[in-house]
Design an enzyme around this catalytic site. Structure first.
Site, PDB file in Angstrom:
ATOM      1  N   SER A  50      39.368  39.418  27.929  1.00 36.97           N
ATOM      2  CA  SER A  50      39.239  38.352  28.929  1.00 36.97           C
ATOM      3  C   SER A  50      38.818  37.092  28.169  1.00 36.97           C
ATOM      4  O   SER A  50      38.449  37.175  26.985  1.00 36.97           O
ATOM      5  CB  SER A  50      38.160  38.725  29.950  1.00 36.97           C
ATOM      6  OG  SER A  50      36.901  38.810  29.289  1.00 36.97           O
ATOM      7  N   ASP A  82      43.656  37.971  28.628  1.00 38.87           N
ATOM      8  CA  ASP A  82      43.789  38.289  30.051  1.00 38.87           C
ATOM      9  C   ASP A  82      43.252  37.145  30.922  1.00 38.87           C
ATOM     10  O   ASP A  82      42.216  36.548  30.619  1.00 38.87           O
ATOM     11  CB  ASP A  82      42.975  39.582  30.295  1.00 38.87           C
ATOM     12  CG  ASP A  82      43.313  40.258  31.593  1.00 38.87           C
ATOM     13  OD1 ASP A  82      44.443  40.081  32.077  1.00 38.87           O
ATOM     14  OD2 ASP A  82      42.444  40.988  32.125  1.00 38.87           O
ATOM     15  N   HIS A  83      43.950  36.856  32.005  1.00 41.99           N
ATOM     16  CA  HIS A  83      43.491  35.886  33.023  1.00 41.99           C
ATOM     17  C   HIS A  83      42.977  34.564  32.450  1.00 41.99           C
ATOM     18  O   HIS A  83      41.849  34.138  32.776  1.00 41.99           O
ATOM     19  CB  HIS A  83      42.381  36.487  33.896  1.00 41.99           C
ATOM     20  CG  HIS A  83      42.878  37.516  34.866  1.00 41.99           C
ATOM     21  ND1 HIS A  83      43.576  37.208  36.002  1.00 41.99           N
ATOM     22  CD2 HIS A  83      42.786  38.864  34.843  1.00 41.99           C
ATOM     23  CE1 HIS A  83      43.896  38.316  36.650  1.00 41.99           C
ATOM     24  NE2 HIS A  83      43.433  39.343  35.960  1.00 41.99           N
ATOM     25  N   GLU A 134      50.785  35.118  37.159  1.00 45.03           N
ATOM     26  CA  GLU A 134      50.475  35.819  38.426  1.00 45.03           C
ATOM     27  C   GLU A 134      51.059  35.049  39.595  1.00 45.03           C
ATOM     28  O   GLU A 134      50.871  33.846  39.709  1.00 45.03           O
ATOM     29  CB  GLU A 134      48.939  35.931  38.580  1.00 45.03           C
ATOM     30  CG  GLU A 134      48.490  36.582  39.882  1.00 45.03           C
ATOM     31  CD  GLU A 134      46.968  36.821  39.910  1.00 45.03           C
ATOM     32  OE1 GLU A 134      46.361  37.068  38.834  1.00 45.03           O
ATOM     33  OE2 GLU A 134      46.389  36.741  41.010  1.00 45.03           O
ATOM     34  N   HIS A 180      40.322  43.279  41.938  1.00 44.06           N
ATOM     35  CA  HIS A 180      39.506  43.438  40.730  1.00 44.06           C
ATOM     36  C   HIS A 180      38.118  43.981  41.051  1.00 44.06           C
ATOM     37  O   HIS A 180      37.548  43.653  42.089  1.00 44.06           O
ATOM     38  CB  HIS A 180      39.358  42.083  40.025  1.00 44.06           C
ATOM     39  CG  HIS A 180      40.639  41.589  39.411  1.00 44.06           C
ATOM     40  ND1 HIS A 180      41.250  40.419  39.797  1.00 44.06           N
ATOM     41  CD2 HIS A 180      41.415  42.124  38.435  1.00 44.06           C
ATOM     42  CE1 HIS A 180      42.342  40.251  39.061  1.00 44.06           C
ATOM     43  NE2 HIS A 180      42.472  41.275  38.244  1.00 44.06           N
ATOM     44  N   THR A 211      41.001  49.851  38.309  1.00 37.61           N
ATOM     45  CA  THR A 211      39.801  50.674  38.521  1.00 37.61           C
ATOM     46  C   THR A 211      39.720  51.141  39.975  1.00 37.61           C
ATOM     47  O   THR A 211      39.734  50.303  40.885  1.00 37.61           O
ATOM     48  CB  THR A 211      38.530  49.863  38.170  1.00 37.61           C
ATOM     49  OG1 THR A 211      38.609  49.512  36.799  1.00 37.61           O
ATOM     50  CG2 THR A 211      37.253  50.665  38.457  1.00 37.61           C
ATOM     51  N   VAL A 231      43.416  48.130  33.479  1.00 37.11           N
ATOM     52  CA  VAL A 231      42.155  48.773  33.879  1.00 37.11           C
ATOM     53  C   VAL A 231      41.034  48.113  33.082  1.00 37.11           C
ATOM     54  O   VAL A 231      41.096  48.049  31.847  1.00 37.11           O
ATOM     55  CB  VAL A 231      42.170  50.302  33.596  1.00 37.11           C
ATOM     56  CG1 VAL A 231      40.884  50.950  34.108  1.00 37.11           C
ATOM     57  CG2 VAL A 231      43.391  50.966  34.222  1.00 37.11           C
ATOM     58  N   THR A 233      37.203  47.324  34.734  1.00 37.04           N
ATOM     59  CA  THR A 233      35.838  47.641  35.179  1.00 37.04           C
ATOM     60  C   THR A 233      35.412  49.074  34.846  1.00 37.04           C
ATOM     61  O   THR A 233      34.259  49.308  34.467  1.00 37.04           O
ATOM     62  CB  THR A 233      35.732  47.379  36.704  1.00 37.04           C
ATOM     63  OG1 THR A 233      36.175  46.030  36.942  1.00 37.04           O
ATOM     64  CG2 THR A 233      34.327  47.550  37.214  1.00 37.04           C
TER      65      THR A 233
HETATM   66  O1  G3H Z   1      42.998  41.968  34.405  1.00 34.89           O
HETATM   67  C1  G3H Z   1      42.275  42.952  34.429  1.00 34.89           C
HETATM   68  C2  G3H Z   1      42.464  44.016  35.374  1.00 34.89           C
HETATM   69  O2  G3H Z   1      43.176  43.598  36.465  1.00 34.89           O
HETATM   70  C3  G3H Z   1      41.301  44.910  35.563  1.00 34.89           C
HETATM   71  O3  G3H Z   1      40.955  45.199  36.896  1.00 34.89           O
HETATM   72  O4  G3H Z   1      38.569  45.603  36.429  1.00 34.89           O
HETATM   73  O5  G3H Z   1      39.551  46.211  38.611  1.00 34.89           O
HETATM   74  O6  G3H Z   1      40.143  47.514  36.595  1.00 34.89           O
HETATM   75  P1  G3H Z   1      39.732  46.195  37.154  1.00 34.89           P
HETATM   76 ZN    ZN Z   2      43.439  41.323  36.415  1.00 37.08          ZN
END
Ligand code: G3H
Ligand code: ZN
Length: 285
Positions: A50, A82-83, A134, A180, A211, A231, A233
């Site tokens: 992230s 990510d993101h 996204e 999330h 998750t 995945v 969290t």
């Molecule tokens: O971008 C990361 C994921 O979408 C993780 O989602 O933390 O709910 O598993 P999560």
């Molecule tokens: Zn995500």
């Protein structure tokens, strides 16, 4: 092997009906545990940092660490940011050597999301780096990005072809009912929407908020054409709990950090292996 791009690692997923696991890591031990499983299971793997994790570890340090891991194995490994909501930071990651980045402009309207994504994609392509974006708005909390139920929005399938065509992205995160973080109630996934989206585009699709998604829901997503499953969290919680448990049973004068941290590796290995089986990525490397 050298790190591979997202485009490369996802290219056979639809046809061969598997999804590449994409796991968020926050340090060395969790990343190494995920890698160990990928090697053992012969699965391709996407390791995701992230913006928070990349800042915590350092951009160059993140690239150096994951590149080193990838070069010591013979399976495809992709390093993904990510993101990213900050385009300047994303560009620094591209220059530093990430082989994939996600631009998250999902809070913007459709037109602005296209403009921002398109600009980032054109930049990243010059460096041979893939881009994920996204469309729709995935609910829940992903570090600094919080989307409450009222502002979350499922992806409109009809808008997908135009978005993919105008932006030139290599993968698309779609909102089909996941969120999330930990779920407060059982998520209800909109498989009809996913089926429609997959019919309308050949662009690899990404499921976020892995998750807490049930085994059968994961398998349905894969059978309907999901190519990458995120995945985060679950690993974060496992990382912290592994240390907490190790400290609790070692109230003595143990000072070697490896005797605590090694449990993070084994716990993450266990979780990662389970996902590789479920996503049918085992044996695909
Ligand atoms: O971008 C990361 C994921 O979408 C993780 O989602 O933390 O709910 O598993 P999560
Ligand atoms: Zn995500």
């Amino acid at each position: 092997m050298s790190l591979v791009t997202l485009k490369e690692i996802l290219k056979e997923t639809r046809e061969k009906k598997y999804a590449v696991p994409a796991f968020n890591f926050n340090g060395y031990e969790d990343a190494q545990g995920m890698m160990n499983s990928a090697l053992r299971m012969r699965s391709p793997i996407i390791l995701m940092a992230s913006m928070g994790a990349a800042r915590y570890i350092g951009l160059k340090q993140t690239v150096g660490m994951i590149k080193g891991m990838a070069e010591s194995v013979d399976i495809p490994v992709c390093l993904h940011l990510d993101h990213a909501t900050d385009a300047a930071f994303l560009k620094e990651a591209v220059v530093a050597g990430f082989t994939s980045v996600m631009i998250d402009a999902s809070k913007k309207d459709f037109k602005e999301n296209i403009e921002i994504t398109k600009e980032v994609a054109a930049y990243a392509k010059k460096f041979g780096c893939s881009v994920e974006a996204e469309l729709g708005r995935i609910g829940g909390r992903e570090e600094e990005i919080a989307v409450d139920d009222a502002s979350s929005a499922l992806t409109d399938p009809e808008r997908v072809p135009e978005f993919v065509e105008k932006t030139g992205v290599d993968a698309l995160a779609v909102a089909i009912g996941t969120a999330h973080g930990f779920y407060k109630s059982t998520p209800k996934l909109d498989f009809e929407r996913l089926r429609k989206i997959a019919e309308l585009t050949s662009c690899p699709l990404v499921l976020h908020g892995g998750t807490g998604v049930s085994e059968t829901d994961f398998q349905t997503c894969v059978s309907l054409g999901m190519s990458k499953i995120n995945v985060g969290t679950e690993f974060k919680a496992a990382y912290t709990n592994a240390i907490r448990d190790a400290v609790a049973v070692n109230e003595t004068a143990e000072v070697d950090p490896r005797n605590y941290m090694k449990y993070v590796k084994t716990k993450c290995e266990e979780i990662a292996e389970g996902k590789m089986r479920l996503f049918h990525s085992a044996g695909m490397a």
